[in-house]
Design an enzyme around this catalytic site. Sequence first.
Site, PDB file in Angstrom:
ATOM      1  N   GLN A  58       0.675  -9.123  -6.879  1.00 49.11           N
ATOM      2  CA  GLN A  58      -0.203 -10.713  -7.088  1.00 49.11           C
ATOM      3  C   GLN A  58       0.640 -11.676  -8.300  1.00 49.11           C
ATOM      4  OE1 GLN A  58      -2.079 -11.904  -5.087  1.00 49.11           O
ATOM      5  NE2 GLN A  58      -2.995 -10.764  -3.805  1.00 49.11           N
ATOM      6  N   ASN A  95      -5.604  -9.289  -8.631  1.00 52.66           N
ATOM      7  CA  ASN A  95      -5.992  -9.873  -7.218  1.00 52.66           C
ATOM      8  C   ASN A  95      -7.228 -10.513  -6.518  1.00 52.66           C
ATOM      9  OD1 ASN A  95      -6.569  -7.397  -7.052  1.00 52.66           O
ATOM     10  ND2 ASN A  95      -7.359  -7.678  -4.912  1.00 52.66           N
ATOM     11  N   THR A 118      13.505   4.326  10.379  1.00 52.63           N
ATOM     12  CA  THR A 118      13.845   3.731  10.767  1.00 52.63           C
ATOM     13  C   THR A 118      14.031   1.999   9.943  1.00 52.63           C
ATOM     14  OG1 THR A 118      14.832   4.603  12.457  1.00 52.63           O
ATOM     15  CG2 THR A 118      15.230   2.564  12.987  1.00 52.63           C
ATOM     16  N   THR A 160       0.347  -1.047  -0.254  1.00 53.74           N
ATOM     17  CA  THR A 160      -0.248   0.062  -0.363  1.00 53.74           C
ATOM     18  C   THR A 160       0.725   1.011   0.387  1.00 53.74           C
ATOM     19  OG1 THR A 160      -1.533  -1.246   1.355  1.00 53.74           O
ATOM     20  CG2 THR A 160      -1.804   0.825   1.637  1.00 53.74           C
ATOM     21  N   CYS A 175      -9.423  -6.686   1.489  1.00 52.30           N
ATOM     22  CA  CYS A 175      -9.842  -5.239   2.225  1.00 52.30           C
ATOM     23  C   CYS A 175     -11.433  -5.047   2.059  1.00 52.30           C
ATOM     24  CB  CYS A 175      -9.349  -4.125   0.995  1.00 52.30           C
ATOM     25  SG  CYS A 175      -8.146  -4.799   1.139  1.00 52.30           S
ATOM     26  N   SER A 211       4.896  -6.893  -1.763  1.00 56.53           N
ATOM     27  CA  SER A 211       4.028  -6.734  -0.939  1.00 56.53           C
ATOM     28  C   SER A 211       4.870  -8.510  -0.107  1.00 56.53           C
ATOM     29  CB  SER A 211       2.524  -7.116   0.034  1.00 56.53           C
ATOM     30  OG  SER A 211       2.968  -7.239   1.353  1.00 56.53           O
ATOM     31  N   ALA A 212       5.090  -8.205   0.826  1.00 53.61           N
ATOM     32  CA  ALA A 212       6.428  -9.884   1.848  1.00 53.61           C
ATOM     33  C   ALA A 212       5.380 -10.335   2.056  1.00 53.61           C
ATOM     34  CB  ALA A 212       7.378  -9.521   2.960  1.00 53.61           C
ATOM     35  N   HIS A 213       4.547 -10.220   2.483  1.00 47.88           N
ATOM     36  CA  HIS A 213       3.279 -11.359   3.529  1.00 47.88           C
ATOM     37  C   HIS A 213       2.181 -12.376   2.192  1.00 47.88           C
ATOM     38  CE1 HIS A 213      -1.025  -8.985   2.824  1.00 47.88           C
ATOM     39  NE2 HIS A 213      -0.475  -8.053   3.194  1.00 47.88           N
TER      40      HIS A 213
HETATM   41  N1  PLP Z   1      -1.873  -4.122  -4.019  1.00 41.29           N
HETATM   42  C1  PLP Z   1      -2.631  -5.681  -4.517  1.00 41.29           C
HETATM   43  C2  PLP Z   1      -2.587  -6.248  -5.511  1.00 41.29           C
HETATM   44  C3  PLP Z   1      -2.886  -6.416  -3.435  1.00 41.29           C
HETATM   45  O1  PLP Z   1      -3.412  -7.613  -3.815  1.00 41.29           O
HETATM   46  C4  PLP Z   1      -2.430  -6.257  -1.932  1.00 41.29           C
HETATM   47  C5  PLP Z   1      -3.381  -6.512  -0.959  1.00 41.29           C
HETATM   48  O2  PLP Z   1      -4.081  -6.924  -0.608  1.00 41.29           O
HETATM   49  C6  PLP Z   1      -2.193  -4.788  -1.923  1.00 41.29           C
HETATM   50  C7  PLP Z   1      -1.682  -3.833  -3.515  1.00 41.29           C
HETATM   51  C8  PLP Z   1      -1.662  -3.977  -0.582  1.00 41.29           C
HETATM   52  O3  PLP Z   1      -0.886  -4.947  -0.248  1.00 41.29           O
HETATM   53  P1  PLP Z   1      -0.227  -4.611   1.658  1.00 41.29           P
HETATM   54  O4  PLP Z   1      -1.713  -5.542   2.429  1.00 41.29           O
HETATM   55  O5  PLP Z   1       1.446  -5.111   1.860  1.00 41.29           O
HETATM   56  O6  PLP Z   1      -0.888  -3.187   2.212  1.00 41.29           O
END
Ligand code: PLP
Length: 390
Positions: free
Chosen positions: A191, A163, A249, A77, A340, A211-213
């Site tokens: 994705q 996504n 940091t 994000t 989300c 995004s790492a997660h």
């Molecule tokens: N962009 C896409 C295509 C995503 O699927 C997501 C996660 O839901 C994000 C951005 C946002 O990622 P983060 O959770 O690391 O802020």
Amino acid sequence: MDRIYLDNAATTPLSACAAQAMAPYMQAGVQAPFGNANSLHGVGREAFSALEDARMRVSRALGASRPDEVVFTSGATEADNAALLGMALGQRERRRLKGRTGGHVVMSRVEHDAVLHCAAALKRLGFEVSFAENDAAGRVSPEALEAAMRDDTLLVSIMAVNNEVGTVMDTAALAAVAHKHDALFHVDAVQALGKIAFDVRALGVDAASFSAHKVGGPKGVGVLYLKTRTPFEPLLVGGGQERGLRSGTQNVAGIVGCAAAIEHAVREQAAFAQRTRAWRDELYERLCAHPSVHAAVEVARGDESFAPHIASVCVRGMESQTAILQLDMRGICVSGGSACSSNSLDPSHVLAAMGVPRNLAQGLLRVSFGEYTERAHIDAFISAFEEVVS
Ligand code: PLP
């Protein structure tokens, strides 16, 4: 009851390699590697070298030319926001110095909210924003992007893989259209990473968000790939970390885990795609045999124009939330599109942009595979699904 997790597009469990890499940083006390990577003393230098090692590994895995093209952020994000606002401001200033006026940004209607909601912020900063048309699969063609371009377009942002429904865009061709018009190109590749072949240099993008997660790394860590000499105004200012591009940091533990997860996901990408694509195809076939189920997108067997890890269907006459909760009671986690917007009763903006009727879009169910998904989970999901929709 064993838990069956089929919501890997929302987030993934930690990969073993990421957990292992982060473990030393999670220890208490002064002997642990807890340092501030910007301190001059040994504890700081130890953290700095872990940070720079992670940067180098991420830059190699993504295909960047140099480690300093990797900027660590708090997630995708932030990377998306920084790219959209920072590049638009940077490019407008660069053009202003050459006597050019105007500031137009193009994105698609199927972007994640992290990009889409930047449109309002861009407008407040005096930019104009417009949307390239997409087809019924949510795909933006190079021709559609060409039609949206103007003389004053300075930035284009179009995601690599959707996504919610898994549509793969032709990122290289879209970036080429932007460049033909002297505009910068950013791609939200959250994705795509570890799911399809993705190399920032080969694709020719100026910036990309990760995004790492979503790939077995920790939450709250992301990467903004920013090609050398790309005009950019930092969103976060302060201590000047990340070469002044992102102050604050650095989260060394998270970044070390992020690097391990990204390396692992990229190394395993081809095998992962081959394994999960077959499951995706089988899932679509078995689900769509049900009279009240429609695939959200037309995916042929082995189709590489859709991501291997996502299958999305619409269940007629049943709201997503009801199906999700009933499946959850049976130990199965799936989602109704983007995590989300899962608390919102509005149908997905992606399906709306694809022209899916509202009553059908309200029954969207997304099943997404990850590193720990097993073949047996597909059968378990199908039998639970049949109980829920019958
Ligand atoms: N962009 C896409 C295509 C995503 O699927 C997501 C996660 O839901 C994000 C951005 C946002 O990622 P983060 O959770 O690391 O802020």
